[in-house]
Design an enzyme around this catalytic site. Sequence first.
Site, PDB file in Angstrom:
ATOM      1  N   SER A 158      -3.538  -3.147   3.703  1.00 13.96           N
ATOM      2  CA  SER A 158      -5.088  -2.599   2.169  1.00 13.96           C
ATOM      3  C   SER A 158      -6.602  -3.256   2.683  1.00 13.96           C
ATOM      4  O   SER A 158      -6.623  -3.328   1.457  1.00 13.96           O
ATOM      5  CB  SER A 158      -4.349  -2.963   0.643  1.00 13.96           C
ATOM      6  OG  SER A 158      -3.269  -2.280   0.645  1.00 13.96           O
TER       7      SER A 158
ATOM      8  N   LYS B 177      -9.339  -1.047   1.789  1.00 14.39           N
ATOM      9  CA  LYS B 177      -9.817  -0.355   0.281  1.00 14.39           C
ATOM     10  C   LYS B 177     -10.896  -0.578   0.070  1.00 14.39           C
ATOM     11  O   LYS B 177     -11.491  -0.312   0.180  1.00 14.39           O
ATOM     12  CB  LYS B 177      -8.265  -0.338  -0.524  1.00 14.39           C
ATOM     13  CG  LYS B 177      -7.232  -0.096  -0.835  1.00 14.39           C
ATOM     14  CD  LYS B 177      -6.649  -0.478  -1.747  1.00 14.39           C
ATOM     15  CE  LYS B 177      -4.687   0.839  -1.537  1.00 14.39           C
ATOM     16  NZ  LYS B 177      -4.060   0.327  -0.974  1.00 14.39           N
TER      17      LYS B 177
ATOM     18  N   SER C 147      -5.271  -2.871  -5.626  1.00 11.77           N
ATOM     19  CA  SER C 147      -4.268  -2.148  -4.593  1.00 11.77           C
ATOM     20  C   SER C 147      -3.542  -0.766  -4.795  1.00 11.77           C
ATOM     21  O   SER C 147      -2.691  -0.529  -3.498  1.00 11.77           O
ATOM     22  CB  SER C 147      -4.059  -3.141  -3.867  1.00 11.77           C
ATOM     23  OG  SER C 147      -3.880  -2.776  -2.706  1.00 11.77           O
TER      24      SER C 147
ATOM     25  N   LYS D   4      -9.767  -8.966  -0.585  1.00 17.46           N
ATOM     26  CA  LYS D   4      -9.276  -8.235  -0.543  1.00 17.46           C
ATOM     27  C   LYS D   4      -8.114  -8.802  -0.291  1.00 17.46           C
ATOM     28  O   LYS D   4      -8.044  -9.135   1.117  1.00 17.46           O
ATOM     29  CB  LYS D   4      -9.421  -7.252  -0.602  1.00 17.46           C
ATOM     30  CG  LYS D   4      -8.469  -5.659  -0.221  1.00 17.46           C
ATOM     31  CD  LYS D   4      -8.679  -5.064  -1.679  1.00 17.46           C
ATOM     32  CE  LYS D   4      -7.731  -3.993  -1.789  1.00 17.46           C
ATOM     33  NZ  LYS D   4      -6.100  -4.927  -1.850  1.00 17.46           N
TER      34      LYS D   4
END
Length: 538
Positions: free
Chosen positions: A67, A70, A127, A230
């Site tokens: 992720s 993202k 997320s 993140k």
Amino acid sequence: MKSNVQARGVPRAGTGRIFPLLLIAFAMMIAMSARTMAAEYAALVMDARNGKVLHATNADTRLHPASLTKMMTLYIAFEAIEHGEISLDDDVTISRNAANEAPSKLGLSPGQKIKLRYLIRAAAVKSANDAATAIGEAIEGSEAAFARRMNRTAKALGMSRTTFKNAHGLTEEGHLSTARDMSVLGRHLFYDYPDYYNLFSRTTADAGVRMVSHTNTRFLTSYEGADGIKTGYTVASGFNLTASAHRGDQRIITTVFGGKSTATRNAKVAELMDLGFKRAPSRVAVVKPAKPPYLGKIGGDTVMVAANQDTPATVSKIIRVSTKMSASPLPKLRPAQALAPETEELLLAASDDVMSALAKAEQDAAILAAASDAATEATTLLAEAARAQPSEMPAVTPTLAPQTAPTEIKPVVAQAVVPTVAPLPRPATLQLASIEPTSAIAVEPAVSAPEVVTRLSTSGNRYWGINIGTYGSEYEARKELLKTALSEVEMLDGALRKVVQTKRGFDANFLGMTEDMAALTCRRLEARGTDCNTIGPS
């Protein structure tokens, strides 16, 4: 005996089916554990202020980003909003493809409408995979087109070893990146879109359909100065994290791939962060990364754009045409045409008249020059006669001759005639001025300039302020205060600029702010590369 033998020879009901299932489950657990253990470790520590690498391990090994992907999805979303492709309040219709994404997800349904701002919050904080896919489809029409735009943007950012296949980061063949590339992307997010960066530090957020929590609240709340960015996890990738933290003038970005668990990954990131703060200088010149040019949508047409014009919102290939001329040639003379005889005679006559007028003008100019010389000489003689002694001057009674029209200008004056004129008596009522004022004259007091008093406003809990640095002289501190106030007029319009002398030098402070205003202003200034610390009420 027979029945006993048969009992021993026949297994219990269901035992033959349960044992193989247990073996399969055990094998799957071993396989999943082996795959997690097989996720290769990589790390990079970077000084965000100038991009200098402070530590690296396998930093260029292509691994599964999970992720962390993202970050690129959100970077493109911010770019699209900035250039008017889409707005935060646009309603996005959720496709079946987005709704069917695997967890983590927001739980959106096909056909459901939700504003873009909520999708961005869900992707950044929770997320959510369905939200990330919906963002990509809303901007480019399909996830495949959005993936091409992600790769184009990665190339523009210098992420040379990254390939994206989707907007969410779930494991897909060929979907790979590196610790170095993800650190570069995190740095661009911080500097290119500072107004949106606060999303990554929120522990909770309103995602429209429900409140969502951050996937790594523990690290954000436990590590000093942490404010993003993140997390990522799949079986193939292990536990990944790109984190950013600041302390004073320092900001460190750390990326870790292949952690064994959330706890061990966070501990490793904290260890590397401490290493970064120890190795990074306390003060260093901020060198922001170059923001890549805006290239528009993937599905746009090739257009010709003048060098001084803005890029259209939907283009896939841009050809910039310079409109600057290399030279400015003079126009060619018009070819001469033959004149009619009558026109030629008129021109000759006009030419004669012009020549006659010029000759007369020259003659008049000569006469005027002679007259000017005579007047000058007469003035000189009069001045010399005035300086002579009275005994040497003959008594002359002035007489006025009748005026007649002059027929000739005499260039020489034979004798200067100076009339004797007695001065008029002083008026009896004349009052002489005195240097010293007398008591009879009233002297008005001087009017002092109005005094401007600036006080610190304490209304609305404005007991907070910010410090933008300590300088060697009061002049430098005031100059930086003025420069900062002009760059952040919106935030600092009502703040008081104040220079305080300390043992270290001259502190440049803005006072009269609320706590929230001071914190937000510091984040905006740090995003522009300006040092900033909040000052609480004393």
